[in-house]
Write an enzyme that holds these catalytic residues in place. Structure first.
Site, PDB file in Angstrom:
ATOM      1  N   LYS A 265       0.989  -1.122  -0.061  1.00  0.00           N
ATOM      2  CA  LYS A 265       0.013   0.022  -0.106  1.00  0.00           C
ATOM      3  C   LYS A 265       0.773   1.250   0.147  1.00  0.00           C
ATOM      4  CE  LYS A 265      -4.081  -1.924   2.656  1.00  0.00           C
ATOM      5  NZ  LYS A 265      -4.955  -1.774   1.784  1.00  0.00           N
ATOM      6  N   ARG A 339     -10.435 -11.578   1.871  1.00  0.00           N
ATOM      7  CA  ARG A 339     -11.297 -12.581   1.517  1.00  0.00           C
ATOM      8  C   ARG A 339     -10.695 -13.933   1.407  1.00  0.00           C
ATOM      9  NH1 ARG A 339     -11.951  -9.219  -3.803  1.00  0.00           N
ATOM     10  NH2 ARG A 339     -11.441  -7.543  -2.420  1.00  0.00           N
TER      11      ARG A 339
HETATM   12  N1  BES Z   1      -8.131  -3.672   4.630  1.00  0.00           N
HETATM   13  C1  BES Z   1      -8.146  -3.447   3.168  1.00  0.00           C
HETATM   14  C2  BES Z   1      -9.556  -2.832   3.040  1.00  0.00           C
HETATM   15  C3  BES Z   1      -9.742  -1.234   3.692  1.00  0.00           C
HETATM   16  C4  BES Z   1      -9.313  -0.335   2.917  1.00  0.00           C
HETATM   17  C5  BES Z   1     -10.133  -1.328   4.938  1.00  0.00           C
HETATM   18  C6  BES Z   1      -9.597   1.118   3.458  1.00  0.00           C
HETATM   19  C7  BES Z   1     -10.362   0.019   5.526  1.00  0.00           C
HETATM   20  C8  BES Z   1      -9.955   1.203   4.780  1.00  0.00           C
HETATM   21  C9  BES Z   1      -8.092  -4.756   2.634  1.00  0.00           C
HETATM   22  O1  BES Z   1      -7.400  -5.820   2.809  1.00  0.00           O
HETATM   23  C10 BES Z   1      -7.765  -4.217   0.939  1.00  0.00           C
HETATM   24  O2  BES Z   1      -6.792  -3.785   0.997  1.00  0.00           O
HETATM   25  N2  BES Z   1      -8.833  -4.215   0.181  1.00  0.00           N
HETATM   26  C11 BES Z   1      -8.581  -3.769  -1.119  1.00  0.00           C
HETATM   27  C12 BES Z   1      -8.805  -4.933  -2.004  1.00  0.00           C
HETATM   28  C13 BES Z   1      -8.672  -4.488  -3.601  1.00  0.00           C
HETATM   29  C14 BES Z   1      -6.928  -4.783  -3.920  1.00  0.00           C
HETATM   30  C15 BES Z   1      -9.468  -5.679  -4.595  1.00  0.00           C
HETATM   31  C16 BES Z   1      -9.051  -2.670  -1.407  1.00  0.00           C
HETATM   32  O3  BES Z   1     -10.033  -2.036  -1.004  1.00  0.00           O
HETATM   33  O4  BES Z   1      -8.534  -1.615  -2.040  1.00  0.00           O
HETATM   34 MN    MN Z   2      -5.492  -5.544   2.048  1.00  0.00          MN
END
Ligand code: BES
Ligand code: MN
Ligand code: ZN
Length: 492
Positions: A265, A339
């Site tokens: 990230k 997931r």
């Molecule tokens: N933990 C994150 C989701 C999240 C994002 C929680 C912002 C709280 C605030 C999750 O693991 C994630 O990174 N999801 C990705 C999925 C995508 C790469 C398909 C996302 O939402 O960007």
């Molecule tokens: Mn994630």
């Protein structure tokens, strides 16, 4: 956590650091307060608007040195949530004034079911409003309010106040766990908390370590977790008080830190990813209340707990793995880790032949885009269960909004080289995540995406900044309904 109690009236004789009285907009106060508040009211300094307050020192005719008027807004639009906020405002004010105790007069005077619901809500509001997370501040923590009493002679109200304290304790534990930074709140730390809950309430706790997780075939969890120095855990906590009945299974995502892994990230705001275990925290919080209320129900909590970190042995985009259910997944991004670990827990849940399964997870940024911070995303495969969860969320003040799981979203998560892929791309990101999970369930199921509601800025008097504890009280409300423990149908 502050203590909750009940104290007998009349209002004039209550000796307490601060006596709080809720008043509806443009309504006159209880007669015995007339002397104390007439000047304020006649000056028009307080009208009872929602959230408005007025503090009166040495109020005439009352034993208390401080009277706090709290606005409840129009009677016609009154809700339990407004009462939660009013009690929270009172508890906070008492805490700011460094008082040992405070009392709160319920706005419902007659003996009624509504009074029980009001007492629960006020107790919840006070506990949640007084909540602070300051265990890492080395300066002496500012004093905490000792006792918050509801004004009532009624034993039922006193009991309801204790119930409210127990349901609030679910949120308090969820907040404490989620606020705890990831260097402390490791998967093993969460396992320890689950063991403590088991010990307190005679539940059964079983914890799998990395080898156990691999042996069980929980390959999503093993794969995400294998590259972290803090090993993953699969936490199983069982409350068996429902005889032979099929259990309700609660599943909570507990990624104690989500860096994104190899698909790392951006660094800005990455600190917030300590909250990526909020689903697991809420499930453990709910179990705390299940134990305290001793609900006559079988409830199983499953918490897959892991860090998501890059390393030489980390999983990579393009990898294919076989999850617990036997389905294969192609990794598009290692940042869609939630997931994977949830899919394992959901297929593990089949062994319980559950009556219902609720999972909660900070799963997608897309859900935050869709609903902002004011409702959790709700998806599922069973209309009755969906309605039950919506209702529980409304009653608990933890709203959840139903989103669709059309067949097309499932299509979007079909893999190229494997059965599924772990990202369906940007369009409908919350829904493709839900559709992915749906592939692993064969029982009544609801998924709550709490990415927008689990933490953030303060939203109201009883939700502080940081972890909100959502949806711990929604879960408790739902379980109380299932257990038939609800004192009243909560009407709004
Ligand atoms: N933990 C994150 C989701 C999240 C994002 C929680 C912002 C709280 C605030 C999750 O693991 C994630 O990174 N999801 C990705 C999925 C995508 C790469 C398909 C996302 O939402 O960007
Ligand atoms: Mn994630
Ligand atoms: Zn995550």
């Amino acid at each position: 956590m502050i203590g909750i109690g009940a104290i007998g009236g009349p209002l004039t004789e209550i000796s307490t650091g601060l006596l709080a009285v809720g008043l509806h907009k443009d309504e006159s106060p209880p007669e015995e307060l007339n002397e104390a508040v007439s000047i304020i009211l006649s000056n028009g300094d307080f009208s009872g608007k929602d959230g408005e307050t007025a503090l009166v020192y040495a109020p005439q005719g009352l034993a208390t040195p401080r009277l706090l008027l709290v606005g409840l807004g129009d009677r016609s639009s009154f809700t339990l949530d407004k009462l939660r906020r009013a009690a929270a405002t009172a508890a906070k004010q008492a805490q700011t004034l460094k008082l040992d105790d405070a009392a709160f007069a319920l706005p419902v005077s007659e003996r009624s079911a509504a009074r029980i619901a009001a007492a629960e809500a006020a107790a919840e509001g006070a506990v949640l409003g007084a909540y602070r997370f300051n265990r890492h501040k080395t300066a002496a923590p500012s004093s905490e309010l000792g006792t918050f009493n509801l004004v009532s002679d009624d034993e039922d109200v006193a009991a309801a106040a204790q119930t409210g304290a127990s349901t609030a304790a679910a949120s308090v534990l969820a907040r404490d766990l989620a606020n705890e930074p990831s260097n402390e709140a490791t998967p093993e730390y969460l396992a320890g908390k689950a063991r403590e809950i088991a010990e307190r309430y005679g539940m059964q706790a079983d914890v799998l370590d990395l080898v156990g997780i691999q042996d069980e075939g929980l390959n999503g969890l093993a794969t995400v977790g294998r590259s972290a120095a803090n090993e993953p855990r699969f936490i199983v906590l069982e409350h068996r008080r429902g005889g032979e009945e099929a259990p309700v299974v609660l599943v909570g995502k507990a990624v104690t830190f989500d860096s994104g892994g190899i698909s790392i990230k951006p660094s800005g705001g990455m600190d917030e990813m300590k909250y990526d275990m909020s689903g697991g925290a809420a499930v453990l919080g709910a179990m705390e209340a299940v134990g305290a209320l001793d609900l006559a129900l079988n409830v199983v909590a499953l918490v897959p707990a892991t860090e998501n970190l890059p390393a030489g042995n980390a999983f990579k985009p393009g990898d294919v793995l076989k999850l617990h259910s036997g389905k294969t997944v192609e990794i598009v991004t290692t940042d869609a880790e939630g997931r994977l670990i949830l899919a394992d827990a959901l297929s593990y849940a089949k062994r319980y032949e559950p009556a219902a399964v609720i999972d909660c997870a900070t799963l997608t940024g897309a859900c935050v885009v869709a609903l902002g911070h004011h409702a959790s995303g709700l998806m599922g495969n069973d209309e009755a269960l969906i309605a039950e969860i919506e209702k529980a969320g409304e009653a608990a003040g933890e709203r959840a909004w139903h989103l669709p799981l059309f067949e097309e979203y499932t299509e979007q998560t079909k893999g190229e080289t494997a059965d599924l892929k772990n990202s369906g791309g940007r369009p409908g990101g919350a829904l493709t995540a839900g559709a992915f999970l749906k592939e692993f369930v064969d029982y009544p199921w609801v998924h709550l995406d709490i990415a927008g509601t689990a933490y953030g800025k303060s939203k109201n008097a009883y939700t502080p900044k940081g972890a909100s504890g959502t949806p711990a009280r929604l879960l408790v409300e739902f379980l109380r309904g299932r257990a038939g423990d609800r004192a009243v149908e909560v009407t709004r």
